[in-house]
Design a protein around this motif. Structure first.
Motif, PDB file in Angstrom:
ATOM      1  N   SER A  42       0.692  -1.239  -0.155  1.00 46.81           N
ATOM      2  CA  SER A  42       0.209   0.197   0.001  1.00 46.81           C
ATOM      3  C   SER A  42       0.751   1.332   0.068  1.00 46.81           C
ATOM      4  CB  SER A  42      -0.937  -0.065   1.250  1.00 46.81           C
ATOM      5  OG  SER A  42      -1.812   1.322   1.178  1.00 46.81           O
ATOM      6  N   MET A  43       1.927   1.243   0.817  1.00 50.95           N
ATOM      7  CA  MET A  43       2.776   2.568   1.007  1.00 50.95           C
ATOM      8  C   MET A  43       3.620   2.526  -0.368  1.00 50.95           C
ATOM      9  SD  MET A  43       2.456   4.163   3.737  1.00 50.95           S
ATOM     10  CE  MET A  43       1.926   4.085   5.271  1.00 50.95           C
ATOM     11  N   GLY A  44       3.946   1.718  -0.621  1.00 47.66           N
ATOM     12  CA  GLY A  44       4.799   1.472  -2.338  1.00 47.66           C
ATOM     13  C   GLY A  44       3.944   2.125  -3.316  1.00 47.66           C
ATOM     14  N   GLY A  45       2.710   1.700  -3.386  1.00 46.86           N
ATOM     15  CA  GLY A  45       1.713   2.016  -4.347  1.00 46.86           C
ATOM     16  C   GLY A  45       1.510   3.724  -4.353  1.00 46.86           C
ATOM     17  N   LEU A  46       1.295   4.069  -3.029  1.00 38.55           N
ATOM     18  CA  LEU A  46       1.184   5.556  -2.670  1.00 38.55           C
ATOM     19  C   LEU A  46       2.175   6.106  -3.113  1.00 38.55           C
ATOM     20  CD1 LEU A  46      -0.477   7.778  -1.340  1.00 38.55           C
ATOM     21  CD2 LEU A  46       0.553   7.148   0.838  1.00 38.55           C
ATOM     22  N   ALA A  47       3.418   5.773  -2.820  1.00 36.73           N
ATOM     23  CA  ALA A  47       4.520   6.497  -3.368  1.00 36.73           C
ATOM     24  C   ALA A  47       4.842   6.629  -4.642  1.00 36.73           C
ATOM     25  CB  ALA A  47       5.999   5.833  -2.620  1.00 36.73           C
ATOM     26  N   TRP A  48       4.677   5.549  -5.300  1.00 34.38           N
ATOM     27  CA  TRP A  48       4.515   5.298  -6.768  1.00 34.38           C
ATOM     28  C   TRP A  48       3.493   6.601  -7.383  1.00 34.38           C
ATOM     29  CZ3 TRP A  48       1.913   4.172 -11.146  1.00 34.38           C
ATOM     30  CH2 TRP A  48       2.728   4.107 -12.506  1.00 34.38           C
ATOM     31  N   ALA A  49       2.384   6.338  -6.907  1.00 30.19           N
ATOM     32  CA  ALA A  49       1.355   7.272  -7.561  1.00 30.19           C
ATOM     33  C   ALA A  49       1.487   8.764  -7.327  1.00 30.19           C
ATOM     34  CB  ALA A  49       0.009   6.898  -7.037  1.00 30.19           C
ATOM     35  N   MET A  50       2.428   9.201  -6.181  1.00 37.75           N
ATOM     36  CA  MET A  50       2.698  10.392  -5.804  1.00 37.75           C
ATOM     37  C   MET A  50       3.660  11.205  -6.853  1.00 37.75           C
ATOM     38  SD  MET A  50       2.939  10.613  -1.707  1.00 37.75           S
ATOM     39  CE  MET A  50       1.528  10.953  -0.794  1.00 37.75           C
ATOM     40  N   ARG A  51       4.218  10.223  -7.757  1.00 39.84           N
ATOM     41  CA  ARG A  51       5.320  10.678  -8.686  1.00 39.84           C
ATOM     42  C   ARG A  51       4.561  11.606  -9.746  1.00 39.84           C
ATOM     43  NH1 ARG A  51       8.669   5.995 -11.047  1.00 39.84           N
ATOM     44  NH2 ARG A  51       6.534   5.342 -11.709  1.00 39.84           N
ATOM     45  N   ASP A  52       3.128  11.213 -10.049  1.00 39.20           N
ATOM     46  CA  ASP A  52       2.341  11.809 -10.921  1.00 39.20           C
ATOM     47  C   ASP A  52       0.865  12.639 -10.613  1.00 39.20           C
ATOM     48  OD1 ASP A  52       3.579  10.872 -13.258  1.00 39.20           O
ATOM     49  OD2 ASP A  52       2.602   9.034 -12.969  1.00 39.20           O
ATOM     50  N   ILE A  53       0.720  12.405  -9.141  1.00 41.79           N
ATOM     51  CA  ILE A  53      -0.418  12.987  -8.637  1.00 41.79           C
ATOM     52  C   ILE A  53       0.068  13.806  -7.402  1.00 41.79           C
ATOM     53  CG2 ILE A  53      -2.498  12.365  -7.324  1.00 41.79           C
ATOM     54  CD1 ILE A  53      -2.675   9.785  -8.635  1.00 41.79           C
ATOM     55  N   PRO A  54      -0.473  15.076  -7.384  1.00 45.23           N
ATOM     56  CA  PRO A  54      -0.135  16.061  -6.100  1.00 45.23           C
ATOM     57  C   PRO A  54      -0.229  15.235  -4.852  1.00 45.23           C
ATOM     58  CG  PRO A  54      -1.556  17.100  -7.814  1.00 45.23           C
ATOM     59  CD  PRO A  54      -1.444  15.603  -8.311  1.00 45.23           C
ATOM     60  N   THR A  55       0.699  15.419  -3.774  1.00 46.88           N
ATOM     61  CA  THR A  55       0.871  14.815  -2.694  1.00 46.88           C
ATOM     62  C   THR A  55      -0.499  14.838  -1.885  1.00 46.88           C
ATOM     63  OG1 THR A  55       3.233  15.017  -2.522  1.00 46.88           O
ATOM     64  CG2 THR A  55       2.092  14.487  -0.561  1.00 46.88           C
ATOM     65  N   GLY A  56      -0.953  16.109  -1.612  1.00 45.69           N
ATOM     66  CA  GLY A  56      -2.193  16.202  -0.878  1.00 45.69           C
ATOM     67  C   GLY A  56      -3.323  15.445  -1.379  1.00 45.69           C
ATOM     68  N   THR A  57      -3.390  15.434  -2.586  1.00 41.93           N
ATOM     69  CA  THR A  57      -4.734  15.001  -3.385  1.00 41.93           C
ATOM     70  C   THR A  57      -4.380  13.269  -3.126  1.00 41.93           C
ATOM     71  OG1 THR A  57      -5.034  16.546  -5.096  1.00 41.93           O
ATOM     72  CG2 THR A  57      -6.055  14.589  -5.619  1.00 41.93           C
ATOM     73  N   ALA A  58      -3.243  12.827  -3.562  1.00 39.27           N
ATOM     74  CA  ALA A  58      -2.952  11.354  -3.485  1.00 39.27           C
ATOM     75  C   ALA A  58      -3.177  10.818  -2.051  1.00 39.27           C
ATOM     76  CB  ALA A  58      -1.569  11.106  -3.767  1.00 39.27           C
ATOM     77  N   TYR A  59      -2.753  11.673  -0.947  1.00 37.27           N
ATOM     78  CA  TYR A  59      -2.707  11.320   0.195  1.00 37.27           C
ATOM     79  C   TYR A  59      -4.274  11.170   0.681  1.00 37.27           C
ATOM     80  CZ  TYR A  59      -2.168  10.664   5.262  1.00 37.27           C
ATOM     81  OH  TYR A  59      -2.491  10.157   6.585  1.00 37.27           O
ATOM     82  N   ALA A  60      -5.084  12.152   0.287  1.00 37.43           N
ATOM     83  CA  ALA A  60      -6.464  12.368   0.651  1.00 37.43           C
ATOM     84  C   ALA A  60      -7.181  11.147   0.183  1.00 37.43           C
ATOM     85  CB  ALA A  60      -7.090  13.402   0.345  1.00 37.43           C
ATOM     86  N   VAL A  61      -7.222  10.906  -1.111  1.00 40.17           N
ATOM     87  CA  VAL A  61      -7.716   9.784  -1.999  1.00 40.17           C
ATOM     88  C   VAL A  61      -7.472   8.557  -1.195  1.00 40.17           C
ATOM     89  CG1 VAL A  61      -7.736   8.767  -4.128  1.00 40.17           C
ATOM     90  CG2 VAL A  61      -8.057  11.260  -3.937  1.00 40.17           C
ATOM     91  N   TRP A  62      -6.101   8.420  -0.969  1.00 45.25           N
ATOM     92  CA  TRP A  62      -5.624   6.867  -0.559  1.00 45.25           C
ATOM     93  C   TRP A  62      -6.399   6.740   1.164  1.00 45.25           C
ATOM     94  CZ3 TRP A  62      -2.087   6.175   3.927  1.00 45.25           C
ATOM     95  CH2 TRP A  62      -1.613   4.999   3.906  1.00 45.25           C
ATOM     96  N   VAL A  63      -6.376   7.691   2.006  1.00 44.29           N
ATOM     97  CA  VAL A  63      -6.844   7.689   3.126  1.00 44.29           C
ATOM     98  C   VAL A  63      -8.392   7.460   2.927  1.00 44.29           C
ATOM     99  CG1 VAL A  63      -7.265   8.801   5.126  1.00 44.29           C
ATOM    100  CG2 VAL A  63      -5.094   8.874   4.331  1.00 44.29           C
ATOM    101  N   GLY A  64      -9.188   8.245   2.119  1.00 46.63           N
ATOM    102  CA  GLY A  64     -10.473   8.059   2.007  1.00 46.63           C
ATOM    103  C   GLY A  64     -10.771   6.789   1.484  1.00 46.63           C
ATOM    104  N   ILE A  65     -10.298   6.138   0.572  1.00 48.69           N
ATOM    105  CA  ILE A  65     -10.689   4.894   0.081  1.00 48.69           C
ATOM    106  C   ILE A  65     -10.392   3.686   1.346  1.00 48.69           C
ATOM    107  CG2 ILE A  65      -9.979   2.915  -1.516  1.00 48.69           C
ATOM    108  CD1 ILE A  65      -9.321   5.125  -3.510  1.00 48.69           C
ATOM    109  N   GLY A  66      -9.484   4.058   1.758  1.00 43.76           N
ATOM    110  CA  GLY A  66      -9.000   3.079   2.870  1.00 43.76           C
ATOM    111  C   GLY A  66      -9.959   3.199   4.127  1.00 43.76           C
TER     112      GLY A  66
END
Length: 109
Positions: A42-66
């Motif tokens: 999960s953390m690896g995928g989040l880190a990978w996605a953050m290369r293309d998605i802004p950090t705030g958006t990626a983190y909020a989406v990740w947390v929201g889904i989880g």
């Protein structure tokens, strides 16, 4: 592709959060193993996605889904009571996550 990885990572967040609860403080082997594997993926995928998605958006989406999936899973398995208010709040959370995706549209940093 970053959004697909982020969504899958959010699903894995729900897996590791649920496994953490079932591990009873890391005293049960298999829930502890599931927790560790799902957490790393999960953390690896989040880190990978953050290369293309802004950090705030990626983190909020990740947390929201989880968070949403963890609560839904707890209701499905009987670990938590089902209520219309909980369902309404989860729907609001999902709506906000979808809204963030559309607002940022996957734009770079």
């Amino acid at each position: 592709m970053a959004w697909v990885v982020l969504i899958l990572s959010g699903v894995l967040e729900a897996v590791w959060a649920t496994a953490l609860g079932k591990s009873e403080g890391f005293t049960r082997l298999w829930p502890s193993v599931v927790f560790g594997v799902a957490l790393m993926a999960s953390m690896g995928g989040l880190a990978w996605a953050m290369r293309d998605i802004p950090t705030g958006t990626a983190y909020a989406v990740w947390v929201g889904i989880g968070a949403a999936l963890t609560v839904v899973w707890a209701m499905v398995t009987g670990d938590s009571d089902v209520s219309w208010l909980k369902l309404l709040l989860i729907a609001g959370l999902v709506g906000c996550v979808v809204g963030l995706k559309f607002v940022d549209g996957g734009a770079g940093h």
